[in-house]
Write a protein that holds these residues in place. Structure first.
Motif, PDB file in Angstrom:
ATOM      1  N   PRO A 106       1.227  -0.885   0.466  1.00 35.28           N
ATOM      2  CA  PRO A 106       0.215  -0.365  -0.216  1.00 35.28           C
ATOM      3  C   PRO A 106       1.239   1.126   0.268  1.00 35.28           C
ATOM      4  CG  PRO A 106      -1.143  -1.839   1.698  1.00 35.28           C
ATOM      5  CD  PRO A 106       0.582  -2.171   1.456  1.00 35.28           C
ATOM      6  N   ARG A 107       0.738   2.414  -0.888  1.00 36.10           N
ATOM      7  CA  ARG A 107       1.436   3.424  -0.781  1.00 36.10           C
ATOM      8  C   ARG A 107       1.716   4.253   0.286  1.00 36.10           C
ATOM      9  NH1 ARG A 107       2.745   6.864  -4.925  1.00 36.10           N
ATOM     10  NH2 ARG A 107       2.890   8.925  -4.457  1.00 36.10           N
ATOM     11  N   LYS A 108       0.712   3.795   1.153  1.00 34.26           N
ATOM     12  CA  LYS A 108       0.455   4.888   2.259  1.00 34.26           C
ATOM     13  C   LYS A 108       1.434   4.364   3.443  1.00 34.26           C
ATOM     14  CE  LYS A 108      -2.818   1.599   4.507  1.00 34.26           C
ATOM     15  NZ  LYS A 108      -4.577   1.661   5.069  1.00 34.26           N
ATOM     16  N   TYR A 109       2.089   3.039   3.810  1.00 33.05           N
ATOM     17  CA  TYR A 109       3.255   2.626   4.111  1.00 33.05           C
ATOM     18  C   TYR A 109       4.416   3.028   4.031  1.00 33.05           C
ATOM     19  CZ  TYR A 109       1.172  -2.205   5.047  1.00 33.05           C
ATOM     20  OH  TYR A 109       0.376  -2.166   5.744  1.00 33.05           O
ATOM     21  N   LYS A 110       4.310   3.598   2.325  1.00 34.97           N
ATOM     22  CA  LYS A 110       5.709   3.713   2.390  1.00 34.97           C
ATOM     23  C   LYS A 110       6.160   5.171   2.570  1.00 34.97           C
ATOM     24  CE  LYS A 110       8.202   5.247  -2.308  1.00 34.97           C
ATOM     25  NZ  LYS A 110       8.115   4.624  -3.428  1.00 34.97           N
ATOM     26  N   GLU A 111       4.590   6.209   2.173  1.00 31.55           N
ATOM     27  CA  GLU A 111       4.600   7.739   2.927  1.00 31.55           C
ATOM     28  C   GLU A 111       4.547   7.848   3.771  1.00 31.55           C
ATOM     29  OE1 GLU A 111       0.678   8.018   1.176  1.00 31.55           O
ATOM     30  OE2 GLU A 111       1.067   8.480  -1.260  1.00 31.55           O
ATOM     31  N   CYS A 156       7.799  10.396   8.087  1.00 32.03           N
ATOM     32  CA  CYS A 156       8.491   9.820   9.734  1.00 32.03           C
ATOM     33  C   CYS A 156      10.066  10.762   8.825  1.00 32.03           C
ATOM     34  CB  CYS A 156       8.493   9.030   9.937  1.00 32.03           C
ATOM     35  SG  CYS A 156       6.674   8.305  10.510  1.00 32.03           S
ATOM     36  N   GLY A 157      10.709  10.556   8.078  1.00 30.95           N
ATOM     37  CA  GLY A 157      12.368  11.611   8.173  1.00 30.95           C
ATOM     38  C   GLY A 157      12.129   9.677   7.723  1.00 30.95           C
ATOM     39  N   ALA A 158      11.955   8.438   7.673  1.00 30.90           N
ATOM     40  CA  ALA A 158      12.661   7.521   6.609  1.00 30.90           C
ATOM     41  C   ALA A 158      13.587   8.469   5.349  1.00 30.90           C
ATOM     42  CB  ALA A 158      12.639   6.610   6.989  1.00 30.90           C
ATOM     43  N   THR A 159      14.845   7.888   4.949  1.00 35.35           N
ATOM     44  CA  THR A 159      15.350   8.162   3.453  1.00 35.35           C
ATOM     45  C   THR A 159      14.796   7.366   2.688  1.00 35.35           C
ATOM     46  OG1 THR A 159      17.066   7.205   3.645  1.00 35.35           O
ATOM     47  CG2 THR A 159      17.530   8.882   4.276  1.00 35.35           C
ATOM     48  N   HIS A 160      14.755   7.334   0.789  1.00 34.68           N
ATOM     49  CA  HIS A 160      14.008   6.248   0.361  1.00 34.68           C
ATOM     50  C   HIS A 160      14.202   4.764   0.988  1.00 34.68           C
ATOM     51  CE1 HIS A 160      12.617   5.436  -3.814  1.00 34.68           C
ATOM     52  NE2 HIS A 160      12.123   4.907  -3.316  1.00 34.68           N
ATOM     53  N   ILE A 161      16.070   4.549   1.058  1.00 29.34           N
ATOM     54  CA  ILE A 161      16.768   3.692   1.245  1.00 29.34           C
ATOM     55  C   ILE A 161      15.946   2.862   2.181  1.00 29.34           C
ATOM     56  CG2 ILE A 161      18.479   2.960   1.362  1.00 29.34           C
ATOM     57  CD1 ILE A 161      18.423   3.972  -1.859  1.00 29.34           C
ATOM     58  N   GLN A 162      15.864   3.876   3.300  1.00 27.58           N
ATOM     59  CA  GLN A 162      15.545   2.798   4.738  1.00 27.58           C
ATOM     60  C   GLN A 162      14.233   2.598   4.879  1.00 27.58           C
ATOM     61  OE1 GLN A 162      16.473   6.012   6.696  1.00 27.58           O
ATOM     62  NE2 GLN A 162      18.004   5.509   8.299  1.00 27.58           N
ATOM     63  N   THR A 163      13.146   3.556   4.157  1.00 29.38           N
ATOM     64  CA  THR A 163      11.868   2.802   3.505  1.00 29.38           C
ATOM     65  C   THR A 163      12.753   1.744   2.896  1.00 29.38           C
ATOM     66  OG1 THR A 163      11.225   5.077   2.976  1.00 29.38           O
ATOM     67  CG2 THR A 163       9.864   3.754   2.378  1.00 29.38           C
ATOM     68  N   ILE A 164      12.783   1.551   1.572  1.00 29.86           N
ATOM     69  CA  ILE A 164      12.787   0.964   1.044  1.00 29.86           C
ATOM     70  C   ILE A 164      13.074  -1.175   1.512  1.00 29.86           C
ATOM     71  CG2 ILE A 164      14.101  -1.248  -0.577  1.00 29.86           C
ATOM     72  CD1 ILE A 164      14.600   2.079  -2.114  1.00 29.86           C
ATOM     73  N   PHE A 165      14.205  -0.643   2.457  1.00 29.19           N
ATOM     74  CA  PHE A 165      14.599  -1.891   3.360  1.00 29.19           C
ATOM     75  C   PHE A 165      14.028  -2.031   4.493  1.00 29.19           C
ATOM     76  CE2 PHE A 165      18.161  -1.565   0.508  1.00 29.19           C
ATOM     77  CZ  PHE A 165      18.718  -2.793   0.468  1.00 29.19           C
ATOM     78  N   LYS A 166      13.202  -0.675   5.428  1.00 28.28           N
ATOM     79  CA  LYS A 166      12.703  -1.259   6.569  1.00 28.28           C
ATOM     80  C   LYS A 166      11.254  -1.595   6.441  1.00 28.28           C
ATOM     81  CE  LYS A 166      16.391  -0.259   9.208  1.00 28.28           C
ATOM     82  NZ  LYS A 166      16.690  -0.769  10.192  1.00 28.28           N
ATOM     83  N   VAL A 167      10.667  -0.810   5.732  1.00 29.11           N
ATOM     84  CA  VAL A 167       9.370  -0.867   5.121  1.00 29.11           C
ATOM     85  C   VAL A 167       8.451  -1.754   3.975  1.00 29.11           C
ATOM     86  CG1 VAL A 167       7.332   0.252   5.279  1.00 29.11           C
ATOM     87  CG2 VAL A 167       9.488   1.173   6.483  1.00 29.11           C
ATOM     88  N   MET A 168       9.677  -1.457   2.888  1.00 25.37           N
ATOM     89  CA  MET A 168       7.959  -1.605   1.958  1.00 25.37           C
ATOM     90  C   MET A 168       8.893  -3.200   1.867  1.00 25.37           C
ATOM     91  SD  MET A 168       6.963   0.561   0.166  1.00 25.37           S
ATOM     92  CE  MET A 168       7.554  -0.245  -1.824  1.00 25.37           C
ATOM     93  N   LEU A 169      10.417  -3.896   1.833  1.00 31.70           N
ATOM     94  CA  LEU A 169      10.456  -4.797   2.186  1.00 31.70           C
ATOM     95  C   LEU A 169       9.704  -6.108   2.354  1.00 31.70           C
ATOM     96  CD1 LEU A 169      14.301  -4.905   0.606  1.00 31.70           C
ATOM     97  CD2 LEU A 169      12.405  -5.940  -0.828  1.00 31.70           C
ATOM     98  N   PRO A 170       9.808  -5.813   3.857  1.00 29.91           N
ATOM     99  CA  PRO A 170       9.174  -6.985   5.423  1.00 29.91           C
ATOM    100  C   PRO A 170       7.771  -6.450   4.565  1.00 29.91           C
ATOM    101  CG  PRO A 170      10.387  -5.037   5.800  1.00 29.91           C
ATOM    102  CD  PRO A 170      10.797  -4.870   4.419  1.00 29.91           C
ATOM    103  N   ALA A 171       7.104  -5.329   4.766  1.00 37.26           N
ATOM    104  CA  ALA A 171       5.637  -6.334   3.696  1.00 37.26           C
ATOM    105  C   ALA A 171       5.465  -6.886   3.142  1.00 37.26           C
ATOM    106  CB  ALA A 171       5.416  -4.606   2.953  1.00 37.26           C
ATOM    107  N   ALA A 172       6.307  -6.132   1.899  1.00 39.11           N
ATOM    108  CA  ALA A 172       6.308  -7.424   0.147  1.00 39.11           C
ATOM    109  C   ALA A 172       6.887  -8.646   0.477  1.00 39.11           C
ATOM    110  CB  ALA A 172       6.621  -6.410  -0.515  1.00 39.11           C
ATOM    111  N   ARG A 173       7.086  -9.424   2.023  1.00 38.27           N
ATOM    112  CA  ARG A 173       7.890 -10.574   2.269  1.00 38.27           C
ATOM    113  C   ARG A 173       7.294 -11.421   1.840  1.00 38.27           C
ATOM    114  NH1 ARG A 173      10.196 -10.795   8.479  1.00 38.27           N
ATOM    115  NH2 ARG A 173       7.472 -10.512   8.883  1.00 38.27           N
ATOM    116  N   SER A 174       6.090 -11.937   1.591  1.00 41.19           N
ATOM    117  CA  SER A 174       5.077 -12.707   1.621  1.00 41.19           C
ATOM    118  C   SER A 174       5.264 -13.564   0.482  1.00 41.19           C
ATOM    119  CB  SER A 174       3.653 -12.620   2.233  1.00 41.19           C
ATOM    120  OG  SER A 174       2.621 -13.942   1.881  1.00 41.19           O
ATOM    121  N   GLY A 175       4.974 -11.668  -0.607  1.00 41.56           N
ATOM    122  CA  GLY A 175       5.533 -11.953  -1.939  1.00 41.56           C
ATOM    123  C   GLY A 175       7.244 -12.236  -2.355  1.00 41.56           C
ATOM    124  N   ILE A 176       7.268 -11.864  -1.909  1.00 42.33           N
ATOM    125  CA  ILE A 176       8.613 -12.481  -2.601  1.00 42.33           C
ATOM    126  C   ILE A 176       9.574 -13.532  -2.531  1.00 42.33           C
ATOM    127  CG2 ILE A 176      10.856 -12.098  -1.769  1.00 42.33           C
ATOM    128  CD1 ILE A 176      10.053  -9.063  -1.320  1.00 42.33           C
TER     129      ILE A 176
END
Lengths: 286, 325
Positions: B208-213, B218-238
């Motif tokens: 969901p887009r809201k996770y990233k937003e 919160c001040g996280a960088t894009h890279i931090q967002t990818i590793f801490k939010v996006m990848l864990p959220a997509a874990r099941s699919g991955i």
């Protein structure tokens, strides 16, 4: 209609042959046959030919059976496996008409009153990369190479390179014949096993320290054939038995064969049959 | 939702139902939404066709299972499961034949594991690039490349492996023959890439887009967002992508047979090995009766292997998914 015509023609040919003409009259070799049996010419043969034995001979006997079926559609040829010895003992016991043995008969087998009909020779060529300087190997050197005793080409007169020993998969007739000729069954150590003659050839052609073996009929310019004991492998040296890595393909029979089995054997030894033998990579007996 | 649906049914029933029973859903005969009680012969036929089609897949699985067990089990019973799985000698044509497939099983496991170790990080990072970082045009080109990679027949992979990887491995490691476990692993690693990348990319895109937003806010960088939010959220699919990749690696035959050397050895990185799949194919053509049965038995083991792997990974996957939610 055409089939019938071909049938009648081949029957006429059979009659002609029976009268003593040569089979070479037969131009259309695949449809004509040499059913030189004692049955009334003109009537088709019927029944079953039971063969069993060597797995190495399976491919060639099946190909021959298929071609024979074209000429004699009412005769079915059954090809059972189980090994040369099983084939021979099946003939002794009367289970099979013809026993396929990819070796010469042993003395005690001959004592049973068996007839040894050689239908082909299996000559196995040793091949190396064309850049390899070695021209000739003795049987002993081959044994040492294939059992892992000699691992460097310099020990057999070549460059200082590790030998890449290429073999065929278990069950392959070529492997069987090769290991039998050298007496190294179950002792071989390979660097690679391939399940096709073409793959062996390809590996040897692309790897300058590889050695492999293939049926004589499949050798070409991409690889270099080695002399063994100073003898170049050719059809002639296989036939006169001077080339050592070879074996006969024998169809064993006991006493008089039944009509259809005799017809099958005659077909195999005819020009048409021997052509199939050569197609399968073996050496014709003619 | 249910309420809405009911209402809709009612409405539709009103419009299409007989005039006398208007308004009462119980009498509605031609409800368009549920399809109940309104089946024309054509509908019935179509439904039957859909059902049959759905059954084909299930039937195939049942047939395969039945066939594998019935052809493979007798040989295993005769050899003994223990001797079969843990035997170290494979000599099917010897005068005293031995049927031990441990070297093949281990080689299969190691080659797959190696392919995963190499392929998964590359695959996941590539999917991150495609989903998050790449400019649209670049992503288009890369995606097209990956699609092509997925469509290449495995024999081509084998050929390329034979012509490029095998000589390269021989040269780099100074061995006379480059057909070994390492070459097989490398080829498999490339082969599983497209599966992992495309499935992971889809998973990342469906976060969901809201996770990233929220993360960015919160001040996280894009890279931090990818590793801490996006990848864990997509874990099941991955993980699904990884499982599919493992499936492909375990089952691959053609490409492996061309680069692995195919000698039944205990696995060594630079030694010739034979995997379970290639073990079946190598000897099938000239195998005698019992030898053939033993090959079917390898097939059964492979089949069970993949089944267990799938079930195991699926349950782990589900647990991980639940944990995250």
């Amino acid at each position: 209609m055409k089939k019938m015509l071909a049938g009648i023609l081949s029957a006429v040919l059979c009659l002609a042959m029976f009268a003593g003409c040569t089979p070479s009259l037969d131009d259309n070799s695949s449809s004509g046959s040499s059913a030189g049996s004692g049955s009334a010419a003109g009537s088709k043969l019927k029944g079953e030919v039971k063969t069993s034995g060597s797995t190495s001979m399976e491919s060639v006997v099946k190909a021959l059976a298929e071609a024979f079926k074209e000429a004699e559609p009412d005769v079915s040829v059954d090809v059972q496996l189980g090994g040369s010895s099983a084939g021979v003992s099946n003939v002794i016991d009367g289970i099979s008409d013809l026993g396929n043995a990819s070796r010469a008969l042993k003395d005690e087998e001959k004592a049973e009153g068996l007839t040894e009909n050689i239908i082909a020779y299996d000559g196995i060529a040793m091949v190396v990369n064309p850049s390899n300087g070695v021209e000739n190997l003795t049987k002993e050197q081959l044994v040492k190479i294939y059992t892992g005793e000699v691992t460097n080409w310099k020990d057999v007169g070549g460059a200082d390179k590790q030998i890449v020993v290429v073999g065929r998969e278990a069950g392959s007739g070529t492997r069987d014949g090769f290991e039998e000729a050298l007496g190294i069954k179950e002792k071989t150590k390979h660097a690679s096993e391939q399940n096709e003659t073409g793959l062996v050839k390809n590996l040897v052609a692309t790897n300058d320290s590889a050695i492999g073996y293939i049926s004589l009929g499949y050798a070409d310019d991409s690889v270099k054939m080695l002399q063994v004991e100073g003898v170049t492998p050719t059809e002639e040296t296989v036939k006169d038995k001077s080339y050592p890595i070879q074996r006969p393909f024998v169809m064993v029979s006991k006493g008089a064969l039944n009509t259809q089995a005799q017809a099958f054997l005659d077909f195999i030894l005819s020009d048409a049959g021997q052509k199939i033998v050569v197609q399968k990579g073996f050496v014709s007996v003619k | 939702m249910k309420v809405v649906q009911n209402r809709m049914e009612n409405k539709l029933a009103v419009h299409t139902g007989p005039a006398t029973g208007a308004g009462k859903p119980a009498r509605a005969k031609n409800s368009l939404v549920t399809g109940k009680k309104s089946k024309t012969p054509f509908t019935r036929v179509m439904e039957a066709i859909f059902f049959i089609c759905a059954c084909v897949a299930v039937l195939c699985v049942c047939l395969i299972t039945f066939y594998m067990v019935s052809t493979g089990a007798p040989a295993i019973a005769e050899i003994g499961l223990f001797d079969f799985l843990l035997g170290k000698v494979w000599a099917p044509t010897a005068s005293d034949p031995q049927f031990g497939i441990l070297p093949m099983v281990l080689s299969s496991i190691l080659a797959t594991l190696g392919a995963i170790v190499i392929g998964v990080p590359i695959g996941i990072l590539a999917s991150v690039f495609l989903a998050e970082i790449a400019p649209k045009r670049v992503a288009k080109v890369v995606r097209a490349g990956i699609e092509v990679l997925a469509g290449i027949p495995s024999v081509i992979y084998g050929l390329i492996g034979m012509l490029i990887i095998v000589p390269a491995v021989a040269k780099i490691f100074n061995v006379p023959l480059g057909m070994n476990l390492l070459s097989a692993t490398l080829v498999l690693a490339v082969m599983i890439l497209p599966t992992i990348i495309s499935v992971s990319e889809t998973a990342l895109k469906s976060v969901p887009r809201k996770y990233k937003e929220a993360s960015l806010a919160c001040g996280a960088t894009h890279i931090q967002t990818i590793f801490k939010v996006m990848l864990p959220a997509a874990r099941s699919g991955i993980m699904t992508g990884v499982v599919l990749g493992i499936g492909r690696a375990v089952g691959e035959t053609m490409a492996v047979i061309m680069v692995a050397g195919n000698v039944v050895n205990m696995p060594k990185l630079l030694g010739s090995v034979r995997l379970m799949t290639t073990g079946i194919v190598m000897e099938m053509s000239y195998a005698g009766a019992f030898h053939k049965q033993a090959l079917f038995a390898i097939g059964l083991i492979l089949f069970v292997f993949i089944m267990v792997l799938n079930i195991l990974l699926n349950t782990v996957l589900k647990k991980m998914g639940e944990k995250y939610e």
